[in-house]
Design a protein around this motif. Structure first.
Motif, PDB file in Angstrom:
ATOM      1  N   LEU A 178      44.320  34.081  42.155  1.00  0.00           N
ATOM      2  CA  LEU A 178      45.448  34.760  43.229  1.00  0.00           C
ATOM      3  C   LEU A 178      45.644  36.196  42.965  1.00  0.00           C
ATOM      4  O   LEU A 178      46.665  36.541  43.512  1.00  0.00           O
ATOM      5  CB  LEU A 178      46.697  33.914  43.411  1.00  0.00           C
ATOM      6  N   GLN A 179      44.870  36.871  42.452  1.00  0.00           N
ATOM      7  CA  GLN A 179      44.973  38.304  41.761  1.00  0.00           C
ATOM      8  C   GLN A 179      45.568  39.265  43.291  1.00  0.00           C
ATOM      9  O   GLN A 179      45.793  40.329  43.123  1.00  0.00           O
ATOM     10  CB  GLN A 179      43.997  38.821  41.253  1.00  0.00           C
ATOM     11  N   ARG A 180      44.673  38.786  44.405  1.00  0.00           N
ATOM     12  CA  ARG A 180      44.817  39.736  45.460  1.00  0.00           C
ATOM     13  C   ARG A 180      46.427  39.479  46.142  1.00  0.00           C
ATOM     14  O   ARG A 180      46.934  40.508  46.315  1.00  0.00           O
ATOM     15  CB  ARG A 180      44.138  39.107  46.964  1.00  0.00           C
ATOM     16  N   TYR A 181      47.163  38.524  45.714  1.00  0.00           N
ATOM     17  CA  TYR A 181      48.611  38.439  46.084  1.00  0.00           C
ATOM     18  C   TYR A 181      49.244  39.011  45.215  1.00  0.00           C
ATOM     19  O   TYR A 181      50.586  39.576  45.504  1.00  0.00           O
ATOM     20  CB  TYR A 181      48.805  36.850  46.005  1.00  0.00           C
ATOM     21  N   PHE A 182      48.687  39.349  43.885  1.00  0.00           N
ATOM     22  CA  PHE A 182      49.474  40.177  42.842  1.00  0.00           C
ATOM     23  C   PHE A 182      49.637  41.528  43.489  1.00  0.00           C
ATOM     24  O   PHE A 182      50.541  42.152  43.132  1.00  0.00           O
ATOM     25  CB  PHE A 182      48.904  40.109  41.489  1.00  0.00           C
TER      26      PHE A 182
END
Length: 286
Positions: A271-275
């Motif tokens: 979920l690095q995109r949300y980070f």
């Protein structure tokens, strides 16, 4: 000819600056990743060698004995992981629910004293975390008498001001025309929140969930204060049981730390995109 020479000179200068920047970024990345590398490499060391406190950047032999030692040393090893999952998951769910509700109220609902209340919350957010631990501990132990329980671990973190701030800032960017149209159609405040606001706020809800789970999973000080038995300890507090006055089971401790870091690695890389979106979500103009 002079213009060509200036162009070549500027190009070389830019190349030199880019090279220096890349080197600095690589050094920074190495400095950041080194503790993780040391933790993982040390976890594959021999438990006996670890007891001798012979630290090295490369173990003498690779073995899974330290992982086995971690689970066999204490019958509570599995319970520590379960406790962390229960506490972190409960705090995450409560923060997503209450922070989005409060964020919607501050962003879109008109009521008397809203600005004063929100300003008070922002002032409270500036108070250092450690300052509030003593009064919280007194409340939990002396007033409510719920120490060494899941309630003591969860209740103080049901919702945080930071998450309310994130939700409020994000929801402030939702056009008021959508809400006004829903009111014309006869929707109540709850229906507007459930059917319109929440579907449009999936991004900030995901960011709140990720950041809250990471913070709750890695918390050490508060679980250390309110738990007094090994059965109720979380994984972060349980790791301290591998340290004694005369020696430290270093590799088993690093094995436990590696196991406790696995959920964070999975969460980040999936979920690095949300980070990345979470870095800017609070900067939305309200």
């Amino acid at each position: 000819m002079a213009l060509y020479s200036n162009h070549i000179g500027n190009r070389k200068a830019r190349t030199a600056r880019n090279t220096v920047l890349v080197v600095l970024l690589l050094l920074f990345a190495l400095a950041t990743l080194f503790p993780i590398y040391f933790m993982v490499i040390s976890s594959f060391g021999d438990p006996v060698e670890a007891g001798a406190v012979s630290y090295s950047l490369w173990p003498g032999k690779f073995t899974l004995a330290s992982f086995q030692f971690f689970f066999e040393y204490s019958k509570y090893s599995y319970r520590w992981i379960l406790n962390s999952l229960i506490v972190a998951s409960s705090i995450t769910v409560s923060n997503v629910i209450f922070a989005t509700m409060a964020g919607y109220a501050f962003a879109k609902v008109r009521f008397r004293g809203k600005s004063v209340l929100f300003s008070t919350l922002l002032i409270a957010m500036m108070i250092p975390y450690q300052v509030t631990q003593v009064p919280l501990y007194i409340l939990i132990v002396n007033l409510f008498e719920i120490e060494n329980t899941y309630r003591a671990l969860i209740l103080p973190s049901l919702v945080t001001v930071y998450n309310i701030f994130l939700a409020k800032q994000f929801m402030s960017g939702i056009p008021n025309e959508i809400i006004e149209s829903a009111k014309v159609e006869g929707c109540s405040q709850f229906q507007i929140f459930w059917r319109i606001i929440l579907p449009l706020s999936k991004t900030v809800m995901a960011v709140i969930a990720i950041l809250t789970f990471m913070d709750s999973w890695n918390t050490f000080f508060w679980p250390l204060l309110v738990t007094n038995t090994m059965e109720m300890q979380t994984i972060q507090v349980g790791l301290k049981n591998f340290r004694f006055a005369n020696t430290t089971y270093f590799s088993p401790m690093m094995a436990g730390a590696t196991i406790s870091a696995v959920p964070m690695f999975i969460l980040f890389f999936s979920l690095q995109r949300y980070f990345l979106e979470g870095v800017t979500v609070g900067a939305v103009k309200g």
